[in-house]
Design an enzyme around this catalytic site. Sequence first.
Site, PDB file in Angstrom:
ATOM      1  N   SER A 165       3.485  -0.763  -9.419  1.00 17.47           N
ATOM      2  CA  SER A 165       3.637  -1.302 -10.771  1.00 17.47           C
ATOM      3  C   SER A 165       5.094  -1.600 -11.103  1.00 17.47           C
ATOM      4  O   SER A 165       5.411  -2.650 -11.669  1.00 17.47           O
ATOM      5  CB  SER A 165       3.051  -0.333 -11.797  1.00 17.47           C
ATOM      6  OG  SER A 165       1.642  -0.381 -11.751  1.00 17.47           O
ATOM      7  N   ASN A 174      -6.201  -2.492  -8.299  1.00 20.93           N
ATOM      8  CA  ASN A 174      -6.072  -1.044  -8.228  1.00 20.93           C
ATOM      9  C   ASN A 174      -4.691  -0.443  -8.457  1.00 20.93           C
ATOM     10  O   ASN A 174      -4.579   0.756  -8.657  1.00 20.93           O
ATOM     11  CB  ASN A 174      -6.563  -0.555  -6.864  1.00 20.93           C
ATOM     12  CG  ASN A 174      -8.012  -0.881  -6.622  1.00 20.93           C
ATOM     13  OD1 ASN A 174      -8.874  -0.509  -7.406  1.00 20.93           O
ATOM     14  ND2 ASN A 174      -8.279  -1.610  -5.562  1.00 20.93           N
ATOM     15  N   TYR A 175      -3.667  -1.238  -8.379  1.00 20.71           N
ATOM     16  CA  TYR A 175      -2.341  -0.653  -8.420  1.00 20.71           C
ATOM     17  C   TYR A 175      -1.422  -1.153  -9.522  1.00 20.71           C
ATOM     18  O   TYR A 175      -0.429  -0.508  -9.837  1.00 20.71           O
ATOM     19  CB  TYR A 175      -1.634  -0.863  -7.074  1.00 20.71           C
ATOM     20  CG  TYR A 175      -2.209   0.000  -5.994  1.00 20.71           C
ATOM     21  CD1 TYR A 175      -1.937   1.362  -5.982  1.00 20.71           C
ATOM     22  CD2 TYR A 175      -3.038  -0.516  -5.009  1.00 20.71           C
ATOM     23  CE1 TYR A 175      -2.464   2.185  -5.007  1.00 20.71           C
ATOM     24  CE2 TYR A 175      -3.574   0.296  -4.024  1.00 20.71           C
ATOM     25  CZ  TYR A 175      -3.277   1.647  -4.034  1.00 20.71           C
ATOM     26  OH  TYR A 175      -3.803   2.458  -3.075  1.00 20.71           O
ATOM     27  N   LEU A 176      -1.713  -2.328 -10.030  1.00 28.25           N
ATOM     28  CA  LEU A 176      -0.780  -2.905 -10.987  1.00 28.25           C
ATOM     29  C   LEU A 176      -1.248  -2.637 -12.406  1.00 28.25           C
ATOM     30  O   LEU A 176      -2.335  -3.063 -12.798  1.00 28.25           O
ATOM     31  CB  LEU A 176      -0.667  -4.404 -10.736  1.00 28.25           C
ATOM     32  CG  LEU A 176      -0.203  -4.738  -9.317  1.00 28.25           C
ATOM     33  CD1 LEU A 176      -0.184  -6.239  -9.092  1.00 28.25           C
ATOM     34  CD2 LEU A 176       1.177  -4.142  -9.065  1.00 28.25           C
ATOM     35  N   SER A 205      -4.198  -5.011  -4.783  1.00 29.47           N
ATOM     36  CA  SER A 205      -3.168  -4.447  -5.653  1.00 29.47           C
ATOM     37  C   SER A 205      -3.429  -4.837  -7.100  1.00 29.47           C
ATOM     38  O   SER A 205      -3.261  -4.029  -8.014  1.00 29.47           O
ATOM     39  CB  SER A 205      -1.774  -4.872  -5.207  1.00 29.47           C
ATOM     40  OG  SER A 205      -1.695  -6.249  -4.994  1.00 29.47           O
TER      41      SER A 205
END
Length: 738
Positions: free
Chosen positions: A576, A692-694, A689
Amino acid sequence: MDVDHHHHHHNGNGNGSAAVYDSNGNDEIKQEVKEEPMMSDDDMTFSEMMKKDKKKKKRKAESDEDDSGDEYKPETKNHRKSASKKNGKKHSEDEEESEVEYKPEVKKPKKKDSKKRNRESSEEESDADYSDEDVKPKKKKASKDKNKPSTSTPKKDVKKEPPKKKPKKEEDVVDVWEWWKEEKKPDGVKWNSLQHMGPLFAPAYVPLPDSVHFKYAGERMKLSLEAEECATFYAGVLDHEYSTMKAFNENFMKDWRKVMTSKEREKITDLKKCDFRAIDLYQKEQREIRKAMTKEEKLKIKEEKEAEMKIYGIAVIDGHRQKIANFRIEPPGVFRGRGGHPKMGFIKKRIMPEDVIINCGKDTPIPKPPAGHKWKEVRHDNTVTWLCSWTESVLGQNKYIMLNPSSKIKGEKDYEKYETARRLKKKIAAIRAKYTEDFKDREMRVRQRATALYFIDKLALRAGNEKDVDEAADTVGCCSLRVEHIKLYDSAKIEETDKKEKEYVVEFDFLGKDSIRYFNRVAVEKRVYKNLGKFIENKNPGDDLFDRLDTSTLNEHLRSLMDGLTVKVFRTYNASITLQEQLQKLTNPKDSVAAKILSYNRANRQVAILCNHQRSVSKTHDQAMEKLEQKIKDKKKEVKEAEEALKHARGAEKEKAQKKYDRLKEQLKKLKIARTDKDENKQIALGTSKLNYLDPRITVAWCKEHDVPLEKVFTKTHREKFRWAIDMTNSSDEKFVF
DNA sequence: TACCCGACTTGTTCTTAGCACA
DNA sequence: TGTGCTAAGAACAAGTCGGGTA
């Protein structure tokens, strides 16, 4: 921070193949340490990667052996037992040794055994007759597929939609539940009431028409129903590399023979003599037929699916209608494990109601099992989020039906995840200082922990839990890294080629999750380098790099640093923060929307590179690329022509010509941007991403700030999943900062 | 402490819907 | 108006993490 990533993307996964690669040899440092990250994807050819598999088995044997060879190895670690939590000083001598006395510990691969379970006893219950009328939607699919049987869904009362109108507004189906504006429920309790219709079972097997023949040793053979069904599974994999893999074939044969009649079993002994081609062909034809259906037929199917979705796809939780993610039970089939999975090829059995546990509210109606059947169990456990569960037959793992990401239950968790990552942001400086300090701690255990953490933070590695050798492919994460997975480049050697400060270079080369190769050369701090040297001393290639470390110890330590901190939080945080920084850096406010989106994708791409999210580079991609290229050429020509026309135009014509020219010019620019984007995206997958990640609020804030319509970067599902973020960010006056 | 396992997240690949184009 | 092709979504495999048990 990203300057350190010298990824070398390699697509080890091909099309789902077992990407086992040869990690030794041929890996001389043939590129400069500072090579441009994204280009050149070939260090090793695919086929080179394909050989060797054996090695793994060997590894296991070896390490069992070493075990006795290594005189150190404390019995078991019983004596550490009461070292209750916290990494306090209450540790027995063996951990306190100074560097000199350090001897590597050899961890044993896990053994499970007790877990062969279902596998062997899997014959019983061949009751494939679950095709009950009135409960099964799709009672039967006439092979001719003409009159699509009206899905006799259980509920007669499903209202028939007027065929023409399209409902499909998220809100029609589910409630918009703005949970983020509500008080949070106390811990542990996941819901107060929960109601749903249970799972939707896979349609019964439809036998092949008599005109389609399976052949054994060139001879036609009509198989029993169950054996035939399995044959269709194998036929489906004929075009796939799986069909050439030894483990796959052996496993398949083993399971297939179990469902054969004794006669069949007697006859069919050699997979090589089996001819599934007619079945394969038939399946392909069927697909063609489906594709060729008329609009009306297709619409009808769609409506039927929607009707199913309305019944089975929705749960009512605490009074709100919410989408369910996977309400269809996985149909039987063949297990396609990735990488060199030891269980690939085994047959996933059909799941029956008798296998399924239902979880629902105490005071709500219990979903009805299909007629003539009953559930394995009904429970009312509001400390968990799943609605149904069953045990999958190949690995013996639990499978669940859960809610869709757009649901409160998932959304709230997601939101918390990002909040935890933001808390880490506040503490990261101190944590880094701490582990840097720990690089030189006198305890080996602590030095290993610090070093591992350094990699987790810097390279966004996963935790790396221990895995059972014969239940899964041989893949690793940080804590399970072995000596053979890293190489240290000694400084003298590097100094010749690159006199700069890059003295301490470590190369990582291992298979991570999903057997995706992680390859990276990275300059590290001197202390780290030195530590690694120590860690690998007197060890074999197959030994653990961090022999005094495991994920639970590490996470325990992390929790002592910050509430809720675990290894994976670092991945979220670094992903992030990278997006935010890159967006800041790359966005030019004066750019067109298209150019801004390119910047966004580039920022996203940095994250995907960091997280090593790869995608198979396909022929189709190359083709698409060529086509784009052609389009650009054509467009250029048009522009040229328009330019000419403009020159000769007079009066009113002139203005028109100018317009046309400008428009074409603009289109050309867009195409060029598309090309750049696509090209840069060759082997990187952005989706994972993004999903799930940002922290979605970063994206929403960026769109808001730069007047980019959100739907240019978030699809409909993204927007549903991230509704909370969209609402929070847009309704706030100040810009969201991660 | 070792080990196992349940629950839940993350990840790639397969399949389809829907779009641009002939 | 159909065709071919992506991108989106579904499917399902493979991780992480934490808690229970012996």
